[in-house]
Design an enzyme around this catalytic site. Sequence first.
Site, PDB file in Angstrom:
ATOM      1  N   GLU A   1       0.868  -1.398  -0.083  1.00  0.00           N
ATOM      2  CA  GLU A   1      -0.221  -0.007   0.031  1.00  0.00           C
ATOM      3  C   GLU A   1       0.854   1.196  -0.032  1.00  0.00           C
ATOM      4  O   GLU A   1       0.234   2.359  -0.584  1.00  0.00           O
ATOM      5  CB  GLU A   1      -0.751   0.108   1.203  1.00  0.00           C
ATOM      6  CG  GLU A   1      -2.257  -0.922   1.147  1.00  0.00           C
ATOM      7  CD  GLU A   1      -1.746  -2.298   1.613  1.00  0.00           C
ATOM      8  OE1 GLU A   1      -0.488  -2.696   1.628  1.00  0.00           O
ATOM      9  OE2 GLU A   1      -2.531  -3.137   1.648  1.00  0.00           O
TER      10      GLU A   1
ATOM     11  N   PHE B   1     -11.215  -7.070  14.496  1.00  0.00           N
ATOM     12  CA  PHE B   1     -10.103  -7.504  13.812  1.00  0.00           C
ATOM     13  C   PHE B   1      -9.866  -6.465  12.515  1.00  0.00           C
ATOM     14  O   PHE B   1     -10.785  -5.578  11.914  1.00  0.00           O
ATOM     15  CB  PHE B   1     -10.752  -8.733  12.992  1.00  0.00           C
ATOM     16  CG  PHE B   1      -9.584  -9.354  11.968  1.00  0.00           C
ATOM     17  CD1 PHE B   1      -8.234  -9.573  12.458  1.00  0.00           C
ATOM     18  CD2 PHE B   1      -9.997  -9.206  10.373  1.00  0.00           C
ATOM     19  CE1 PHE B   1      -7.353 -10.378  11.217  1.00  0.00           C
ATOM     20  CE2 PHE B   1      -9.013  -9.818   9.452  1.00  0.00           C
ATOM     21  CZ  PHE B   1      -7.705 -10.167  10.194  1.00  0.00           C
ATOM     22  N   GLN B   2      -8.635  -6.157  12.500  1.00  0.00           N
ATOM     23  CA  GLN B   2      -7.929  -5.145  11.457  1.00  0.00           C
ATOM     24  C   GLN B   2      -8.722  -3.834  11.656  1.00  0.00           C
ATOM     25  O   GLN B   2      -8.777  -2.962  10.819  1.00  0.00           O
ATOM     26  CB  GLN B   2      -8.215  -5.715  10.082  1.00  0.00           C
ATOM     27  CG  GLN B   2      -7.345  -6.748   9.739  1.00  0.00           C
ATOM     28  CD  GLN B   2      -7.064  -7.192   8.496  1.00  0.00           C
ATOM     29  OE1 GLN B   2      -7.977  -6.923   7.657  1.00  0.00           O
ATOM     30  NE2 GLN B   2      -5.861  -7.657   8.055  1.00  0.00           N
TER      31      GLN B   2
ATOM     32  N   LYS C   1     -17.217  -0.381   6.623  1.00  0.00           N
ATOM     33  CA  LYS C   1     -17.589  -1.553   5.773  1.00  0.00           C
ATOM     34  C   LYS C   1     -19.420  -1.490   5.580  1.00  0.00           C
ATOM     35  O   LYS C   1     -19.763  -1.616   4.696  1.00  0.00           O
ATOM     36  CB  LYS C   1     -17.444  -2.867   6.413  1.00  0.00           C
ATOM     37  CG  LYS C   1     -17.662  -3.959   5.510  1.00  0.00           C
ATOM     38  CD  LYS C   1     -16.873  -5.398   5.879  1.00  0.00           C
ATOM     39  CE  LYS C   1     -17.162  -6.394   4.816  1.00  0.00           C
ATOM     40  NZ  LYS C   1     -16.431  -7.527   5.044  1.00  0.00           N
TER      41      LYS C   1
ATOM     42  N   MET D   1      24.348   8.153   0.809  1.00  0.00           N
ATOM     43  CA  MET D   1      24.198   9.676   1.635  1.00  0.00           C
ATOM     44  C   MET D   1      24.508   9.514   3.259  1.00  0.00           C
ATOM     45  O   MET D   1      25.316  10.306   3.378  1.00  0.00           O
ATOM     46  CB  MET D   1      22.686  10.130   1.429  1.00  0.00           C
ATOM     47  CG  MET D   1      22.992  11.244   2.072  1.00  0.00           C
ATOM     48  SD  MET D   1      23.716  12.712   1.125  1.00  0.00           S
ATOM     49  CE  MET D   1      22.892  13.440   0.002  1.00  0.00           C
TER      50      MET D   1
HETATM   51  C1  FAD Z   1      18.861  14.342   0.934  1.00  0.00           C
HETATM   52  C2  FAD Z   1      18.108  15.563   0.389  1.00  0.00           C
HETATM   53  C3  FAD Z   1      18.898  16.606   0.236  1.00  0.00           C
HETATM   54  C4  FAD Z   1      17.986  17.942   0.141  1.00  0.00           C
HETATM   55  N1  FAD Z   1      19.081  19.006  -0.181  1.00  0.00           N
HETATM   56  C5  FAD Z   1      18.280  20.215  -0.727  1.00  0.00           C
HETATM   57  C6  FAD Z   1      19.178  21.200  -1.153  1.00  0.00           C
HETATM   58  O1  FAD Z   1      20.485  21.272  -1.395  1.00  0.00           O
HETATM   59  N2  FAD Z   1      18.597  22.392  -1.672  1.00  0.00           N
HETATM   60  C7  FAD Z   1      17.147  22.531  -1.749  1.00  0.00           C
HETATM   61  O2  FAD Z   1      16.731  23.386  -2.137  1.00  0.00           O
HETATM   62  N3  FAD Z   1      16.324  21.267  -1.241  1.00  0.00           N
HETATM   63  C8  FAD Z   1      17.171  20.236  -0.569  1.00  0.00           C
HETATM   64  N4  FAD Z   1      16.135  19.287  -0.403  1.00  0.00           N
HETATM   65  C9  FAD Z   1      14.868  19.322  -0.392  1.00  0.00           C
HETATM   66  C10 FAD Z   1      14.313  20.104   0.888  1.00  0.00           C
HETATM   67  O3  FAD Z   1      14.190  19.288   1.926  1.00  0.00           O
HETATM   68  C11 FAD Z   1      12.821  20.604   0.591  1.00  0.00           C
HETATM   69  O4  FAD Z   1      12.093  19.803   0.361  1.00  0.00           O
HETATM   70  C12 FAD Z   1      12.890  21.853  -0.429  1.00  0.00           C
HETATM   71  O5  FAD Z   1      13.769  22.741  -0.254  1.00  0.00           O
HETATM   72  C13 FAD Z   1      11.615  22.591  -0.431  1.00  0.00           C
HETATM   73  O6  FAD Z   1      11.083  23.184  -1.670  1.00  0.00           O
HETATM   74  P1  FAD Z   1      10.120  24.330  -1.977  1.00  0.00           P
HETATM   75  O7  FAD Z   1      10.052  25.066  -0.733  1.00  0.00           O
HETATM   76  O8  FAD Z   1      10.303  24.974  -3.301  1.00  0.00           O
HETATM   77  O9  FAD Z   1       8.728  23.353  -2.124  1.00  0.00           O
HETATM   78  P2  FAD Z   1       7.701  23.206  -0.989  1.00  0.00           P
HETATM   79  O10 FAD Z   1       8.252  22.317   0.154  1.00  0.00           O
HETATM   80  O11 FAD Z   1       6.716  22.190  -1.786  1.00  0.00           O
HETATM   81  O12 FAD Z   1       7.013  24.585  -0.659  1.00  0.00           O
HETATM   82  C14 FAD Z   1       6.343  25.151  -1.579  1.00  0.00           C
HETATM   83  C15 FAD Z   1       5.891  26.305  -1.029  1.00  0.00           C
HETATM   84  O13 FAD Z   1       5.118  27.155  -1.936  1.00  0.00           O
HETATM   85  C16 FAD Z   1       3.639  27.454  -1.386  1.00  0.00           C
HETATM   86  N5  FAD Z   1       3.019  27.205  -2.510  1.00  0.00           N
HETATM   87  C17 FAD Z   1       2.187  26.338  -2.895  1.00  0.00           C
HETATM   88  N6  FAD Z   1       1.317  26.704  -3.803  1.00  0.00           N
HETATM   89  C18 FAD Z   1       1.441  27.815  -4.081  1.00  0.00           C
HETATM   90  C19 FAD Z   1       0.971  28.955  -4.784  1.00  0.00           C
HETATM   91  N7  FAD Z   1      -0.260  28.779  -5.953  1.00  0.00           N
HETATM   92  N8  FAD Z   1       1.001  30.368  -4.680  1.00  0.00           N
HETATM   93  C20 FAD Z   1       1.909  30.596  -3.844  1.00  0.00           C
HETATM   94  N9  FAD Z   1       2.620  29.863  -2.990  1.00  0.00           N
HETATM   95  C21 FAD Z   1       2.170  28.663  -3.286  1.00  0.00           C
HETATM   96  C22 FAD Z   1       3.501  26.442  -0.221  1.00  0.00           C
HETATM   97  O14 FAD Z   1       2.569  27.096   0.472  1.00  0.00           O
HETATM   98  C23 FAD Z   1       4.860  26.088   0.289  1.00  0.00           C
HETATM   99  O15 FAD Z   1       5.218  26.992   1.155  1.00  0.00           O
HETATM  100  C24 FAD Z   1      16.818  17.972  -0.013  1.00  0.00           C
HETATM  101  C25 FAD Z   1      16.096  16.670   0.231  1.00  0.00           C
HETATM  102  C26 FAD Z   1      16.742  15.819   0.508  1.00  0.00           C
HETATM  103  C27 FAD Z   1      15.821  14.479   0.771  1.00  0.00           C
HETATM  104  C1  TPP Z   2      12.918   5.446   4.574  1.00  0.00           C
HETATM  105  C2  TPP Z   2      14.229   6.015   4.925  1.00  0.00           C
HETATM  106  N1  TPP Z   2      14.886   5.542   5.521  1.00  0.00           N
HETATM  107  C3  TPP Z   2      16.169   6.075   5.972  1.00  0.00           C
HETATM  108  C4  TPP Z   2      16.594   7.367   5.439  1.00  0.00           C
HETATM  109  C5  TPP Z   2      17.957   7.798   5.715  1.00  0.00           C
HETATM  110  N2  TPP Z   2      18.684   8.034   4.437  1.00  0.00           N
HETATM  111  C6  TPP Z   2      18.670   9.144   3.765  1.00  0.00           C
HETATM  112  S1  TPP Z   2      19.751   8.906   2.286  1.00  0.00           S
HETATM  113  C7  TPP Z   2      20.077   7.338   2.724  1.00  0.00           C
HETATM  114  C8  TPP Z   2      20.979   6.215   1.966  1.00  0.00           C
HETATM  115  C9  TPP Z   2      20.190   5.900   0.718  1.00  0.00           C
HETATM  116  O1  TPP Z   2      21.036   4.803  -0.051  1.00  0.00           O
HETATM  117  P1  TPP Z   2      20.921   4.516  -1.443  1.00  0.00           P
HETATM  118  O2  TPP Z   2      19.384   4.474  -1.803  1.00  0.00           O
HETATM  119  O3  TPP Z   2      21.902   3.240  -1.906  1.00  0.00           O
HETATM  120  O4  TPP Z   2      21.242   5.572  -2.338  1.00  0.00           O
HETATM  121  P2  TPP Z   2      22.666   6.473  -2.369  1.00  0.00           P
HETATM  122  O5  TPP Z   2      22.885   7.394  -1.260  1.00  0.00           O
HETATM  123  O6  TPP Z   2      23.597   5.596  -1.987  1.00  0.00           O
HETATM  124  O7  TPP Z   2      22.584   7.149  -3.600  1.00  0.00           O
HETATM  125  C10 TPP Z   2      19.540   7.073   3.980  1.00  0.00           C
HETATM  126  C11 TPP Z   2      19.392   5.803   4.695  1.00  0.00           C
HETATM  127  C12 TPP Z   2      15.606   7.896   4.336  1.00  0.00           C
HETATM  128  N3  TPP Z   2      15.972   9.062   3.707  1.00  0.00           N
HETATM  129  N4  TPP Z   2      14.420   7.177   4.015  1.00  0.00           N
END
Ligand code: FAD
Ligand code: TPP
Lengths: 615, 188
Positions: free
Chosen positions: A50, A112-113, A162, A475
């Site tokens: 799911e 159940f469930q 249900k 990472m």
């Molecule tokens: C491993 C990892 C590394 C990351 N590294 C980076 C990085 O280096 N740099 C980076 O930027 N991000 C990075 N991120 C992503 C980060 O965590 C955020 O998800 C991201 O920065 C959010 O981008 P955003 O604010 O544009 O989008 P969102 O979080 O989606 O926010 C969008 C905003 O826009 C607003 N909005 C929506 N619709 C409208 C509308 N019609 N009009 C006006 N406003 C609106 C919403 O209310 C919200 O506040 C990383 C994520 C991971 C998993």
């Molecule tokens: C569900 C979940 N568990 C743990 C993490 C923490 N986490 C972030 S990056 C990462 C490693 C990802 O490894 P892989 O998928 O091999 O990608 P790589 O970084 O090697 O490109 C982990 C464990 C996460 N982001 N999401």
Amino acid sequence: MKLTGAEIIWECLQKEGVDVVFGYPGGAILPTYDAMTKYPKIHHVLVRHEQGATHMADGYARASGKVGVAIATSGPGATNMVTGIATAMMDSSPIVCITGQVGSKAIGTDAFQETDVTGVTLPITKHNYLVTKPGEIARAIREAFYIAKSGRPGPVLVDITKDAQQMTAEFDWEGAAPRLPGYRPSYHAPMSEYARAADLINSAKRPLILAGQGILKSGTTAEVLALAKKAGIPITTTLLGIGVIPASSPLNLGMMGMHGEAWVNQAIQQADLLIALGMRFDDRVTGNLKTYALNAKKIHVDIDPTEINKNVPVDVALIGDLREVLALVEPQVKKATHSDWWTSINAQRGDAAVRDIQALPDSGHLYAAHVINDLWRLTQKRDTIVVTDVGQHQMWEAQYYRHEKPRSLITSGGLGTMGFALPAAIGAKFACPDKDVWVVVGDGGFQMTSCELATAEQEGIKVNVAIINNSFLGMVRQWQEFFYDKRYAATPMTGPDFVKLAEAYRLKGLRCNTRADVKSTVEKTLAAKGTVVIDFVVEKEDSVFPMVPAGADLDKMIRRPKQDVMLESGSDKDWEMPSASAAPVKKSAPARGRGKTLPTTKKATRPAPRKSPRR
Amino acid sequence: MAKHTLIAYVEDVPGVLNRISSLFRRRNFNIDSLTVGRTEQAGVSRLTVVVEATDAGARIVEANLYKLVNVLRVDDLTHKSALMRELGLVKVKVTPQTRAQVLQLVEVFRARVVDVDEETLVIEVTGTPEKIGKFELVLRPYGIVEIVRTGAVAMARGSALLSSAPPLVRTDTSADHGNDDSGLSMSV
Ligand SMILES: Cc1cc2nc3c(=O)[nH]c(=O)nc-3n(C[C@H](O)[C@H](O)[C@H](O)COP(=O)(O)OP(=O)(O)OC[C@H]3O[C@@H](n4cnc5c(N)ncnc54)[C@H](O)[C@@H]3O)c2cc1C
Ligand SMILES: Cc1ncc(C[n+]2csc(CCOP(=O)(O)OP(=O)(O)O)c2C)c(N)n1
Ligand SMILES: [Mg+2]
């Protein structure tokens, strides 16, 4: 017209324009599945878990802009959805989840469930419903769709007992129009604020637009580009903003934040005005808030009032839909070029964009950056959606794949959900059957939801899965290398033979070990009929640069050690700047010494281990 | 940080209190007290929440409350002219020697005795939360057996209308919006 509750569910979905749902049956939702056979216009995709259904609905929503639908049974079916719902919530993705619930008389008896699903999902949904009567189903579903897609979009869950599915009621679509007196999807900022915003823009010397996912949600790419062009304002995007501004636009500097371009983060710290458009100053974007953009005034445009002053105090808040806000601001903005500002940014960019990936001699090692940059070169002429998972490969994709169109990158940003990519890509393919859909996924994340290969196979759809296989939870390994003295606790990871795994699912599997083979591998994949899984065996201990350690000042980036020839990020031949002086400085790269990524002698450039890093 | 008193009109539907308390927990806002009751309008309940927050923090609380689908309107009465009342029941020990003193305090606080036995009195007191706090303080030396407080309810004075939209905040960058240490930093 009297219908059973189950039939009402399908009638409503049909009326909402749903053409595909992703689900998994079970006891408490069985009446709904039974009624499904009467509604052949809606295609049901049987998932393998799911969680996959919710990510598929999410991927469908992000690719199409429409509402994605996921269905599950009570208890374990519903709790399996939690990760996908939370993912959609964090990234404002409009999905509706329909779950079966035990009979209304049994609620509260630990039947159940039985799980209190509305309770469980309360903090991770935009809104949710528990429906116990067939006559209430239509309104709940109509409201769910309306809430999911309006304002700041998000997931809505409808839990239906249900007996409510089994009993009959009058189906009255018109009479079930949303009645939501307390729901305010959008607001309008006072007119005085627009003038103040325009004043700030007109008097700024070093303005910068921070472009976020809100631009995608409001479809205002053209408007933002027009504003930036008119007023000579450089643009940087968030991770979720990638694609809303074409990578090839001379105005686009690239991504900001933790793994953003060095010159972008420096520009943010030097700017005297930040214009934040539909982005929420995530901590991956700001680094240390106490030192974030201290020289800049800030204008924040967001549809959600709770985002204003949440992380970064701002000078002008324009609360409202971006489309409306931009239409009111733009006419008040004066033409400008800001050539000094551009010159200074370009100087930093030239310095930071040290190497051209094309100029890299191939030492035989395969680097993820190569794979992704080549993938971009080979697919850029095709209409392509890339769906990434979470980890190093996700960041390399953001740096080396050049996205030209909104919705061409789908990734889990806010929750960072490993296992997102494959199911989300399947959803995206259902939304856009005519586009190529690529999955860029780590060996770790792929193993979390690889069961959905069976879904792709059963549905006969084609998604192209590029596993960036570094035999590590890369990472996390990188953090251990930088901040935990290379103690690789629980990050080395084995996996199955991915080629054989693909074959076991009756799919095509390919392996690629050298750069020379990337092209032919991608071409074979594109030519193949069904889903293909590619095992790109890449350098094991490579790291993503630049990196702002969590909580560090934005301009205190860890840079790639000089003797390492990997390019820093995102620059290549096709990257052209607006002015002649702006061409990135190309330095030829030293050719050898690529096996090891970070020589220990370079430690001094790295910060001391943090006690409680945030991930 | 100061105490902020917010009132909210909410749809009287199952789970609405849960949504509100969940919001406060989720966003790390500290609830001082929360009371709910019916209103002049059928199907609408009214809530008074007292929360520890800076002004900027209170605006964020307000905006977050508005974000709940079942919340109809919210107002922060902290800086408005408003009445605030709470009711307390205090069961206090008395001896033949102290009884008269306690009754005198009851008089001073315009409280009233609602139950009596040989060893205790139950006293009902209404007033601002501060007044009830004071009353508790002065009774403490006699030995408080039990105390129960309803939490504050509040109402603005005069005929000014309640606000019906979240603050369209154009905030200063003043220090009261702490990023980490306001107690309101939200883990998003
Ligand atoms: C491993 C990892 C590394 C990351 N590294 C980076 C990085 O280096 N740099 C980076 O930027 N991000 C990075 N991120 C992503 C980060 O965590 C955020 O998800 C991201 O920065 C959010 O981008 P955003 O604010 O544009 O989008 P969102 O979080 O989606 O926010 C969008 C905003 O826009 C607003 N909005 C929506 N619709 C409208 C509308 N019609 N009009 C006006 N406003 C609106 C919403 O209310 C919200 O506040 C990383 C994520 C991971 C998993
Ligand atoms: C569900 C979940 N568990 C743990 C993490 C923490 N986490 C972030 S990056 C990462 C490693 C990802 O490894 P892989 O998928 O091999 O990608 P790589 O970084 O090697 O490109 C982990 C464990 C996460 N982001 N999401
Ligand atoms: Mg890996």
